[in-house]
Scaffold this active site. Structure first.
Site, PDB file in Angstrom:
ATOM      1  CG  HIS A  62      28.199   6.642   4.827  1.00  0.00           C
ATOM      2  ND1 HIS A  62      26.953   6.138   4.527  1.00  0.00           N
ATOM      3  CD2 HIS A  62      28.125   7.043   6.124  1.00  0.00           C
ATOM      4  CE1 HIS A  62      26.173   6.227   5.587  1.00  0.00           C
ATOM      5  NE2 HIS A  62      26.857   6.782   6.563  1.00  0.00           N
ATOM      6  CD  GLU A  64      29.382   3.307   0.400  1.00  0.00           C
ATOM      7  OE1 GLU A  64      28.516   2.423   0.488  1.00  0.00           O
ATOM      8  OE2 GLU A  64      29.793   3.968   1.388  1.00  0.00           O
ATOM      9  NE  ARG A 219      48.815   2.300  29.193  1.00  0.00           N
ATOM     10  CZ  ARG A 219      47.835   1.567  29.690  1.00  0.00           C
ATOM     11  NH1 ARG A 219      46.575   2.007  29.651  1.00  0.00           N
ATOM     12  NH2 ARG A 219      48.078   0.383  30.194  1.00  0.00           N
ATOM     13  CD  GLU A 307      42.049  -5.791  28.613  1.00  0.00           C
ATOM     14  OE1 GLU A 307      43.085  -5.476  29.207  1.00  0.00           O
ATOM     15  OE2 GLU A 307      41.698  -5.252  27.550  1.00  0.00           O
TER      16      GLU A 307
END
Length: 374
Positions: A62, A64, A219, A307
Site C-alpha cells: 500500500h 502508506e 499501445r 468503448e
C-alpha cells in the site's frame, strides 16, 4: 489580520500543496492496483518531504507502507498526507494504521474516509486513539474523483463506468454496414490509449468484436504492459478463435461474458486459448448489464471503460449505468447512412441529468467533452 489567522492560512496552503502531490502520486497506479484503490501518500517533516509512496501493481504494498519505507526513521514526528483513509483491517497485509502508529508519526492528513465497511472510519479512530492528530477533508473533491472506482464498488457493488465515444460532425460513430472508419485524429487515438491505461478493464460488444477485430490494448510507447483486462459481451459465444483478441489472450487477459444457458463446446475452444469465459443472466436486449457489472466487481474490477459499439453504449445509457462519458467530436462527415453514436436514441441524452458537462478541451483537430454523474 491576526497572526493566528495568517498561520492557519499558511498551514492550509501547505496541506493543500502536499495533498496535491499525494493525489498525483496516487494516479500513477490507476488501472494497475485493482481490486485495491490507487492511493498516494507523502510524508513531510519540517516542510521537507522525507517519504513518498503509491499503491503498487496488484494492490500492494500500500501507498502508506511504501512512503514509510522510504522515510525510515525520519517518519518519527512527521505528517503523513494520504488520499484515502489508512486501512485498519488484516487482509493480505497488516493494517496501514498499525504501521503508522509504529512509526510514531505526529499527524495524518487524510483526504476522505474509506467507504469500505471493513474500514469506514476505523482507521482514523485507531490513529486518534494512539495520540496521532487526524485531519480529514483536504483535497476531498479530487480524491473522490480519483477513487470513484473504489467508492462505486464499495457502495454499489459495481465498477465506475466510463463511456467513450468518437463522434463525427453529423453524429455518427461508424460508416454504413459497420465498415471501420477513422473518425478522429492521431492525438485523440493517443488520448484513448491513455484512458485505457488508467482503466482496470475495457468492454465491447460482440458486434464490434466481429466487425473490427480489435486488440483493445494500450499501445503508447513504454505503456504496453498497462493494457486493461479486455471484456467482450458475447451472449451466444460467437467470438472467433482466430480473432486477434483470442489469439492474444495469453498476453493480455480476455474475459468473454456469455449467457448462462449457452452450450459449453464453444467455451472449451476459447478456454484452450487462455480466454476466461464467464456467465451472466440474459435480459430482453442481450445480457443483463447490471448483473454483468456486479460480476466484474466481484472479480475486483473498479474502473470499466466501455468503448463500443453503439448498441452497447445505448444499453448502458438506457440502464442509467454511465458514471462518466468522454465524447471525442470530429469535424469529419460520415453521411446519412452512417451508424448513429447511440443506437436508437439521440446523443443529447448524454448532455442531460444525471450527467453534467465538466470539461471541454481541444485534442488536436478534435474536441473532447467530459460529462460526469452528479
Amino acid at each position: 489580520m491576526s497572526a493566528d489567522v495568517v498561520a492557519r492560512a499558511e498551514a492550509l496552503t501547505e496541506d493543500q500543496r502536499f495533498m496535491a502531490l499525494a493525489l498525483a502520486l496516487g494516479r500513477r497506479g490507476l488501472g494497475r492496483t485493482w481490486p485495491n484503490p490507487a492511493v498516494g501518500a507523502v510524508i513531510v517533516k519540517n516542510g521537507v518531504i522525507v517519504g513518498r509512496g503509491w499503491t503498487q501493481p496488484g494492490g500492494r504494498p500500500h501507498a502508506e507502507v511504501e512512503a514509510l519505507r522510504r522515510a525510515g526513521a525520519a517518519a518519527r514526528g512527521a505528517t503523513l498526507y494520504v488520499t484515502l483513509e489508512p486501512c485498519s483491517h488484516y487482509g493480505k497485509s497488516p493494517p496501514c494504521a498499525d504501521a503508522i502508529v509504529a512509526a510514531s508519526l505526529a499527524r495524518v492528513v487524510s483526504a476522505i474516509e474509506d467507504p469500505n465497511p471493513e474500514v469506514a472510519g476505523q482507521g482514523h479512530a485507531r490513529l486518534r486513539s494512539a495520540g496521532i492528530v487526524v485531519d480529514v477533508g483536504t483535497g476531498a473533491e479530487e480524491a473522490r474523483h480519483d477513487h470513484a472506482g473504489h467508492i462505486r464498488r464499495m457502495c454499489d457493488r459495481r465498477p465506475h463506468v466510463m463511456l467513450k465515444l468518437a463522434i463525427s460532425a453529423d453524429g455518427k460513430a461508424g460508416a454504413a454496414g459497420r465498415t471501420p472508419v477513422a473518425i478522429t485524429g492521431a492525438e485523440t487515438r493517443d488520448r484513448v490509449h491513455l484512458l485505457r491505461a488508467k482503466s482496470d478493464a475495457i468492454m465491447i460488444g460482440i458486434g464490434t468484436a466481429l466487425a473490427d477485430d480489435p486488440l483493445l490494448t494500450c499501445r503508447l510507447p513504454g505503456m504496453e504492459k498497462r493494457s486493461p483486462v479486455r471484456v467482450v459481451l458475447d451472449s451466444a459465444l460467437r467470438l472467433q478463435r482466430a480473432s486477434r483478441l483470442v489469439q492474444t489472450a495469453r498476453e493480455v487477459p480476455l474475459w468473454v461474458i456469455a449467457a448462462a444457458e449457452v452450450a459449453g463446446s464453444a467455451e472449451q475452444s476459447l478456454a484452450e486459448e487462455g480466454v476466461v469465459v464467464l456467465r451472466a443472466p440474459k435480459s430482453d436486449n442481450g445480457l443483463d448489464l447490471a448483473a454483468v457489472l456486479k460480476l466484474l466487481a466481484d472479480r475486483g474490477i473498479t474502473r470499466l471503460m466501455v468503448e463500443g459499439g453503439p448498441t452497447l453504449a445505448a444499453g448502458f445509457v438506457a440502464a442509467n449505468l454511465v458514471d462518466e462519458a468522454v465524447l471525442f467530436h470530429s469535424a469529419k462527415i460520415v453521411g446519412p447512412d452512417g451508424i448513429d453514436a447511440l443506437s436508437g436514441m439521440p446523443l443529447a441524452v448524454l448532455t442531460q441529468a444525471p450527467l453534467l458537462r465538466v470539461m471541454t478541451e481541444p485534442v488536436g483537430a478534435d474536441r473532447c467533452d467530459v460529462f460526469e454523474r452528479r
